[in-house]
Design an enzyme around this catalytic site. Sequence first.
Site, PDB file in Angstrom:
ATOM      1  N   HIS A   1       0.845  -1.202   0.000  1.00 44.74           N
ATOM      2  CA  HIS A   1       0.000   0.000   0.000  1.00 44.74           C
ATOM      3  C   HIS A   1       0.877   1.247   0.000  1.00 44.74           C
ATOM      4  CE1 HIS A   1      -2.913   3.045   1.320  1.00 44.74           C
ATOM      5  NE2 HIS A   1      -2.130   3.297   2.345  1.00 44.74           N
TER       6      HIS A   1
ATOM      7  N   ASP B   1       6.357  21.280 -26.656  1.00 41.92           N
ATOM      8  CA  ASP B   1       6.322  19.934 -26.077  1.00 41.92           C
ATOM      9  C   ASP B   1       7.403  19.880 -24.998  1.00 41.92           C
ATOM     10  OD1 ASP B   1       6.268  17.080 -25.610  1.00 41.92           O
ATOM     11  OD2 ASP B   1       5.296  16.889 -27.571  1.00 41.92           O
TER      12      ASP B   1
ATOM     13  N   TRP C   1       7.159  -0.139   3.884  1.00 44.86           N
ATOM     14  CA  TRP C   1       7.666   0.532   2.673  1.00 44.86           C
ATOM     15  C   TRP C   1       9.043   1.113   2.940  1.00 44.86           C
ATOM     16  CZ3 TRP C   1       8.864   5.586   1.032  1.00 44.86           C
ATOM     17  CH2 TRP C   1       8.712   6.586   1.993  1.00 44.86           C
TER      18      TRP C   1
ATOM     19  N   SER D   1      12.673   5.780 -13.899  1.00 43.15           N
ATOM     20  CA  SER D   1      11.577   6.535 -14.496  1.00 43.15           C
ATOM     21  C   SER D   1      11.501   7.941 -13.913  1.00 43.15           C
ATOM     22  CB  SER D   1      10.267   5.785 -14.262  1.00 43.15           C
ATOM     23  OG  SER D   1       9.180   6.626 -14.494  1.00 43.15           O
ATOM     24  N   SER D   2      11.592   8.036 -12.580  1.00 40.84           N
ATOM     25  CA  SER D   2      11.499   9.347 -11.933  1.00 40.84           C
ATOM     26  C   SER D   2      12.647  10.254 -12.346  1.00 40.84           C
ATOM     27  CB  SER D   2      11.542   9.196 -10.411  1.00 40.84           C
ATOM     28  OG  SER D   2      10.371   8.614  -9.958  1.00 40.84           O
TER      29      SER D   2
ATOM     30  N   HIS E   1      13.417  11.864   3.320  1.00 40.21           N
ATOM     31  CA  HIS E   1      12.824  13.144   3.689  1.00 40.21           C
ATOM     32  C   HIS E   1      12.649  14.085   2.511  1.00 40.21           C
ATOM     33  CE1 HIS E   1      10.621  15.402   6.468  1.00 40.21           C
ATOM     34  NE2 HIS E   1      11.087  16.450   5.816  1.00 40.21           N
TER      35      HIS E   1
ATOM     36  N   GLU F   1      12.088  13.137  -0.306  1.00 37.88           N
ATOM     37  CA  GLU F   1      10.968  12.490  -0.992  1.00 37.88           C
ATOM     38  C   GLU F   1       9.633  13.055  -0.501  1.00 37.88           C
ATOM     39  OE1 GLU F   1      10.556  10.398  -3.413  1.00 37.88           O
ATOM     40  OE2 GLU F   1       8.452   9.864  -3.111  1.00 37.88           O
TER      41      GLU F   1
ATOM     42  N   TYR G   1       9.062  16.005   0.398  1.00 41.32           N
ATOM     43  CA  TYR G   1       8.850  17.307  -0.259  1.00 41.32           C
ATOM     44  C   TYR G   1       8.637  17.147  -1.743  1.00 41.32           C
ATOM     45  CZ  TYR G   1       9.462  19.178   4.252  1.00 41.32           C
ATOM     46  OH  TYR G   1       9.253  19.443   5.568  1.00 41.32           O
TER      47      TYR G   1
ATOM     48  N   SER H   1      -1.183  27.302  -5.355  1.00 38.90           N
ATOM     49  CA  SER H   1      -0.831  28.683  -5.695  1.00 38.90           C
ATOM     50  C   SER H   1      -1.383  29.106  -7.047  1.00 38.90           C
ATOM     51  CB  SER H   1       0.696  28.858  -5.698  1.00 38.90           C
ATOM     52  OG  SER H   1       1.230  28.449  -4.469  1.00 38.90           O
TER      53      SER H   1
ATOM     54  N   HIS I   1      15.139  13.069  11.794  1.00 39.07           N
ATOM     55  CA  HIS I   1      13.992  13.202  12.704  1.00 39.07           C
ATOM     56  C   HIS I   1      13.062  11.993  12.593  1.00 39.07           C
ATOM     57  CE1 HIS I   1      11.740  15.736   9.450  1.00 39.07           C
ATOM     58  NE2 HIS I   1      11.442  14.467   9.322  1.00 39.07           N
ATOM     59  N   HIS I   2      13.307  11.133  11.602  1.00 43.36           N
ATOM     60  CA  HIS I   2      12.560   9.873  11.527  1.00 43.36           C
ATOM     61  C   HIS I   2      13.189   8.824  12.436  1.00 43.36           C
ATOM     62  CE1 HIS I   2      10.238  11.149   7.932  1.00 43.36           C
ATOM     63  NE2 HIS I   2      11.317  11.833   7.672  1.00 43.36           N
TER      64      HIS I   2
ATOM     65  N   THR J   1       7.256  26.927   5.423  1.00 42.23           N
ATOM     66  CA  THR J   1       5.969  26.285   5.150  1.00 42.23           C
ATOM     67  C   THR J   1       4.840  27.187   5.629  1.00 42.23           C
ATOM     68  OG1 THR J   1       7.115  24.217   5.584  1.00 42.23           O
ATOM     69  CG2 THR J   1       4.741  24.094   5.309  1.00 42.23           C
TER      70      THR J   1
ATOM     71  N   LYS K   1       4.068  29.991   3.282  1.00 49.82           N
ATOM     72  CA  LYS K   1       3.210  29.606   2.156  1.00 49.82           C
ATOM     73  C   LYS K   1       1.738  29.686   2.552  1.00 49.82           C
ATOM     74  CE  LYS K   1       5.956  27.097  -0.943  1.00 49.82           C
ATOM     75  NZ  LYS K   1       5.357  27.764  -2.050  1.00 49.82           N
TER      76      LYS K   1
ATOM     77  N   ARG L   1       1.843   1.503  15.249  1.00 47.91           N
ATOM     78  CA  ARG L   1       1.445   1.317  13.856  1.00 47.91           C
ATOM     79  C   ARG L   1       1.897  -0.064  13.381  1.00 47.91           C
ATOM     80  NH1 ARG L   1       5.914   4.797  10.439  1.00 47.91           N
ATOM     81  NH2 ARG L   1       4.729   4.005   8.675  1.00 47.91           N
TER      82      ARG L   1
END
Lengths: 381, 536
Positions: free
Chosen positions: B86, B115, B151, B179-180, B263, B265, B267, B278, B312-313, B338, B341, B460
């Site tokens: 998931h 293009d 994951w 791909s990314s 991390h 990722e 963002y 925006s 921080h993870h 943040t 924004k 979790r």
Amino acid sequence: MLSKFGLVLAGLVASPVFAESSAKASQYQLNMTKGVTDISADVYDLHMLMFKICVAIAVVVFGVMFWAMWFHRKSKGAKPAHFHESVKVEIAWTVIPFIILIFMAIPAAKTLIAMEDASEPDLTIIVTGSQWKWHYKYMDDGVEYYSKMATQQDEIHGKLEKGENYLLEVDRPLVIPINKKVRFLITSDDVIHAWWVPDFAVKQDANPGFINDAWANAKEPGIYRGQCAELCGKDHGFMPIVVIAKEQADYDKWITEQKDILAKAKEEEQRLLAMNMTMDEAMATGEKVYLANCAACHMPNGQGLPGVFPALKGSQIATKDQPKHIDVLLNGVAGTAMQAYAKQLSMTDIAAVVTYERNAWGNNTGDLVQAKDINSAINGK
Amino acid sequence: MTTTTSEHQHDDHSHDDGHHEHHIPKGIKRWLYTTNHKDIGTLYLWFAFIMFLIGGAMAMVIRAELFQPGLQIVDPNFFNQMTTVHGLIMVFGAVMPAFTGLANWLVPMMIGAPDMALPRMNNWSFWILPFAFLILLSSLFMEGGGPAFGWTFYAPLSTTYSNDTTALFVFSVHIMGASSIMGAINVIVTIFNMRAPGMTWMKMPLFVWTWLITAFLLIAVMPVLAGAVTMVLTDKFFGTSFFDAAGGGDPVMFQHIFWFFGHPEVYIMILPAFGIISQIVPTFSRKPLFGYASMVYATTSIALLSFIVWAHHMFTTGMPVAAEMFFMLATMLISVPTGVKVFNWVATMWRGSISYEVPMLFALAFIVLFTIGGLSGLMLAIVPVDFQYHDTYFVVAHFHYVLVTGAIFSIMAAVYYWLPKWTGKMFDITLAKWHFWCSLVSVNVLFFPMHFVGLAGMPRRIPDYALQFADFNKWISLGGFAFGLSQLIFLALLIKACRKKGEPVSAQVWEGAEGLEWEIPSPAPYHTFETPPVVK
């Protein structure tokens, strides 16, 4: 969105009420426990401080936003203004949050430094996680044992009514004295686990090959329950922690009892070495040992989980190579999840479980293994 | 998220474009061979939506098992596969491809380019994706099942203690990463080289800006992820010991490497969302975006700060106090740009002339719910309390607020905003409003109580839980089922939109919309800006 707001505010108002009722909290417990150590109380206060600041920020920001949404609606005939820049405003809403952050960081840093100071403990306990149980070893007294979940499989599968402490009960809890600085040295035998007791505000990863420390100084006697907090494989959800905090005198009494039990177990082991089990006895004991220690991976029917945990039913080792079978039980298999049981089980239990595995589920080898066979395997004869 | 079927384009453009049209293959070949940014955008968006439904179905399995205490539906090993896949599908299969699809459709139209700069690579970067996910999903049906280690695939659970299909997981992540990276290179090259005359840096729409910065993040960290999975592969199959203490390695090093990718990722999955919001808020406030320049600087600072907050993870892994202090302060610092924004969006609305079309509804829900996720993120940054929050449902609530009501709501807002431009027809507004309100209510029933069970002590990634968590979990599951069903409304709406049902729309579509993409006809012709526009 408004209802969410209500919930946040309800949480804010209700939190002190719920914090009072500790372990057997309401079904709808909303907030973190205050716990029973000075540190856990500090952590709780810090949590509430952060929460209140966040709610205040949310009220201001959303307040302005909802005001605009209501009063600056096109349907009310609002005409758009044209401003789109203001360096002053930008500086203000950069600097003000920064100042708020400083006020959050100061108490956080203080608590952090206090909780990370594990020096000069009164008592040290080595906590070792393995799939899926905890091992406790009292460094000063030599007392050590495994602590496993006591909830029955039938409760989990809905065949028995679930008890009050469903999934949060163990066969042998950790016991500590109150008002003593107890240091936990935390490590693991296999994957990463995390030893978490919310009432102590202690959560520390158990890393294989490394030792972490944490400490707690419980102020009140009681039973404190926690769980493994790092995904550690299939039965991660079934690896509870129970700590009983006792008065010093009760604790001393308990330690003495434990030493007695250990000594008696050694004597008993010697006595049993000289004795032979019958097939029926071995099968009965073996089944009990198997279900408690082996069934989590190899499954109660001995068929394992294909591709994950090998089957014992009809396996080469469990039906033919008996010395190898005993070796695997005693020493585990390096590079796999198979643990070494030489230090976890008595020789009698190992003999019984080997016998059970060689005769259950149609393995029918007829082999009967005795404790003395295990003894000679250990001593390399 | 629509198919620009070719008949329409034929009619509109047969005069000047007949030559090009001749070469568009029909049927499946059109999609296989396409180098057109609009076709590829459509492919990405549909792929993302299918992945969103598959990943969502797995979430339904998870919530069904957690509906009540005890094990009822799946065994713990399969439960772990569900949570793992998931997560992987939603991150790499739904959110990231959806943003890439939006970039494909919109970046050329917004900067006045004909293009993407590298159209063949564009085709390639999309068409390897379905194979990556086929490989990942097929592992679920093999002996031993798919990945079951979360994951985040922490070693040694993913190395010594995983099953052999881990090799397929590693390979599929490699393909997703390739791909990314190709998608990111394409975005950067396009924006640097193909802006229309007069489209200076500080005139670029914010969606283009945020995607440019996202693309740099992708190029910086996807190779790190590739390194991490490769080390897992060699540790598991080739006897290395990067993460095994017995061979001189360190399992915590895995987490440092993973989160150095992980991390930024986060963002990568939220900066394009900031860009979308925006674009939408000014349109429906009929007022220019407040603080355009500060939005660009804030996005850049968030991107830079995202490289120094990864640990921080990992506050409970046993880091030294000094490191915990550093990562706590750096993380708190991110809340400043943040916050800027959010304040800018609110200031944009202030004294505007606000109307509540569907894209705006999603954008407003985004601002409120993303901010709630941001505030719980600020709480999580505080190390001493993180020891209580870490690896509980409080964290699950936090990252679903920023990713579902954040990233995914922004994608839905974007689809509703630009869909009429893509199809030339207004979507079914009644269905869209049903979709919005059902999603809004159910998503909060789903994720808000997770804060409470997390604080009350529910870890979790567990398939079964203690009895005191039962009541909230029932509500959470009901919210989950309702949220899942609500997305079928979206599916119905999209199918209807792709069949070109609905009222024709003008080029501008929305009254307050501004930008190059609103100056070309609706539906957007197959080829746009073959002669670059001049931006004043």
